[in-house]
Scaffold this active site. Structure first.
Site, PDB file in Angstrom:
ATOM      1  N   GLU A 125       0.807  -1.061  -0.013  1.00 45.69           N
ATOM      2  CA  GLU A 125      -0.048   0.201   0.026  1.00 45.69           C
ATOM      3  C   GLU A 125       0.781   1.430  -0.020  1.00 45.69           C
ATOM      4  OE1 GLU A 125      -3.223   0.161   3.148  1.00 45.69           O
ATOM      5  OE2 GLU A 125      -2.852   2.297   2.989  1.00 45.69           O
ATOM      6  N   ASN A 219      -1.328  -5.965   8.978  1.00 39.42           N
ATOM      7  CA  ASN A 219      -2.369  -5.473   9.896  1.00 39.42           C
ATOM      8  C   ASN A 219      -2.597  -6.622  11.104  1.00 39.42           C
ATOM      9  OD1 ASN A 219      -5.203  -6.575   9.780  1.00 39.42           O
ATOM     10  ND2 ASN A 219      -4.552  -6.151   7.603  1.00 39.42           N
TER      11      ASN A 219
HETATM   12  S1  SF4 Z   1      -8.600  -2.127   6.250  1.00 37.51           S
HETATM   13 FE1  SF4 Z   1     -10.009  -2.634   4.719  1.00 37.51          FE
HETATM   14  S2  SF4 Z   1     -11.444  -1.156   4.703  1.00 37.51           S
HETATM   15 FE2  SF4 Z   1      -9.703  -0.438   5.666  1.00 37.51          FE
HETATM   16  S3  SF4 Z   1      -8.566   0.785   3.915  1.00 37.51           S
HETATM   17 FE3  SF4 Z   1      -7.871  -1.619   4.242  1.00 37.51          FE
HETATM   18  S4  SF4 Z   1      -8.741  -2.638   2.653  1.00 37.51           S
HETATM   19 FE4  SF4 Z   1      -9.961  -0.656   3.094  1.00 37.51          FE
END
Ligand code: SF4
Length: 278
Positions: A125, A219
Site C-alpha cells: 500500500e 495489519n
Molecule cells: S483495512 Fe480494509 S477497509 Fe480499511 S482501508 Fe484497508 S482494505 Fe480498506
C-alpha cells in the site's frame, strides 16, 4: 472455556468488496480471471479463490489475455501504465479508503507540500501510494524517521490505512517540533482503528488472546502486537490446526479476533476447534 469473539473479526469492508467483485467477474467472464499479487494477505483464502478460477499472477505481463483485478492496496503507477500499454482488461478493486489517501497525496503534493506518510516501508500500500506523489513523500514508521524533512516548507502528515493511532500521533508531534504549522489528516481506516480498540479490550478480559490472520498480513501482526502489550499470552495463528501447539493451561477465557483479510470461515473453524477444548 469461554470464548469472546470480537465483533470486528472477519473481512474488512475493502477486502469484502474486492472478494465480491472477484466473484462477480468470475461469474460473468468466461475467460481467465487474475489478481495482480494476492487479492488479500491470507494464503488460505487466496487458495480457495484459486480453486474457483481466480488466479494470482506475480507480474503484469502474466496477466495478458485475462480480466485482472487490482487488489485493495492498489498498484504502483508504473505497473498501471504498463498494464494500459499491454491492453490488459483491469477491474479496479482498490479499496475506496486507500483511494482517498492517494487523492490527498496527489493534492497536497501539487500544492507544494512535503508529505509524511506514517507507514511501513516496503508495504505494497505504501509503495503504491508513494508512486502517485507529484512531490516528496517521507515514509515514517517511528517519530525518529524524519531526518530528511525540511523545516521551512509546508508539511502534511497522512497515514497508511492500517497504522496504529499511537504511532500516528507520535509522528505528528515530532513533525510539529520541526514544522510548527504541520497539518495532519488521520487516514487510518476506521475498520482498522476499531479492531485495535476492541482487540485491546478483549485482551484485557481474556487469559489468552488469539489473533487469526495470514503471517504476511502486516495489519494482523500489528493487531497481535497491540494485544500482546495488554495480554502477553497472545498468539498470532493462521489456521485452527495451530491451536494444538498452544499451551492453554489455566485458561478460562479466550479472546478471539482477526486481521482485516481473514475470512469468517477460518475464524469459525478456530471457534469450533476451541469448543472441543475443556
Ligand atoms: S483495512 Fe480494509 S477497509 Fe480499511 S482501508 Fe484497508 S482494505 Fe480498506
Amino acid at each position: 472455556m469461554e470464548v469472546l469473539v470480537s465483533s470486528h473479526a472477519g473481512l474488512c469492508f475493502g477486502v469484502r468488496r474486492a472478494t465480491r467483485l472477484a466473484m462477480e467477474v468470475r461469474k460473468n467472464h468466461p475467460g481467465p480471471v487474475y489478481t495482480l499479487g494476492p487479492l488479500m494477505h491470507n494464503p488460505q483464502e487466496v487458495e480457495r479463490l484459486a480453486g474457483l478460477g481466480i488466479v494470482q499472477r506475480q507480474s503484469i505481463d502474466q496477466c495478458v489475455g485475462g480480466k485482472t483485478l487490482l487488489r485493495t492496496h492498489g498498484i504502483p503507477r508504473r505497473q498501471l501504465q504498463l498494464a494500459t500499454r499491454l491492453g490488459i482488461d483491469l477491474v479496479d478493486a482498490v479499496c475506496p479508503r486507500v483511494a482517498v489517501v492517494r487523492r490527498y497525496i496527489v493534492d497536497f503534493g501539487r500544492r507544494g507540500y512535503q508529505v509524511v506518510l506514517v507507514g511501513d516501508r516496503g508495504h505494497p500500500e505504501v509503495e503504491a501510494l508513494q508512486s502517485y506523489a507529484p512531490g516528496e513523500v517521507f515514509v515514517a514508521s517511528l517519530p525518529g524517521d524524519l531526518e530528511r524533512v525540511a523545516g521551512d516548507r509546508p508539511l502534511v502528515v497522512l497515514a497508511q490505512t492500517t497504522q496504529a493511532r499511537e504511532v500516528f500521533d507520535a509522528v505528528v508531534s515530532a513533525c510539529r517540533r520541526r514544522v510548527p504549522q504541520a497539518e495532519s489528516i488521520c487516514t487510518i481506516c476506521q475498520d482498522a482503528g476499531l479492531r485495535q480498540v476492541e482487540g485491546r479490550q478483549l485482551a484485557a478480559r481474556a487469559d489468552l488472546m488469539l489473533v487469526v490472520g495470514g503471517r504476511i498480513s502486516a495489519n494482523t501482526a500489528r493487531l497481535a502486537e497491540i494485544c500482546r502489550r495488554v495480554q502477553p499470552r497472545t498468539h498470532h495463528i493462521e489456521t485452527a490446526a495451530e491451536l494444538e501447539t498452544i499451551d492453554f493451561t489455566g485458561v478460562k477465557t479466550v479472546g478471539l479476533t482477526s486481521g482485516a483479510s481473514t475470512p469468517t470461515w477460518i475464524i469459525e473453524q478456530v471457534r469450533q476447534r476451541l469448543s472441543l477444548f475443556r
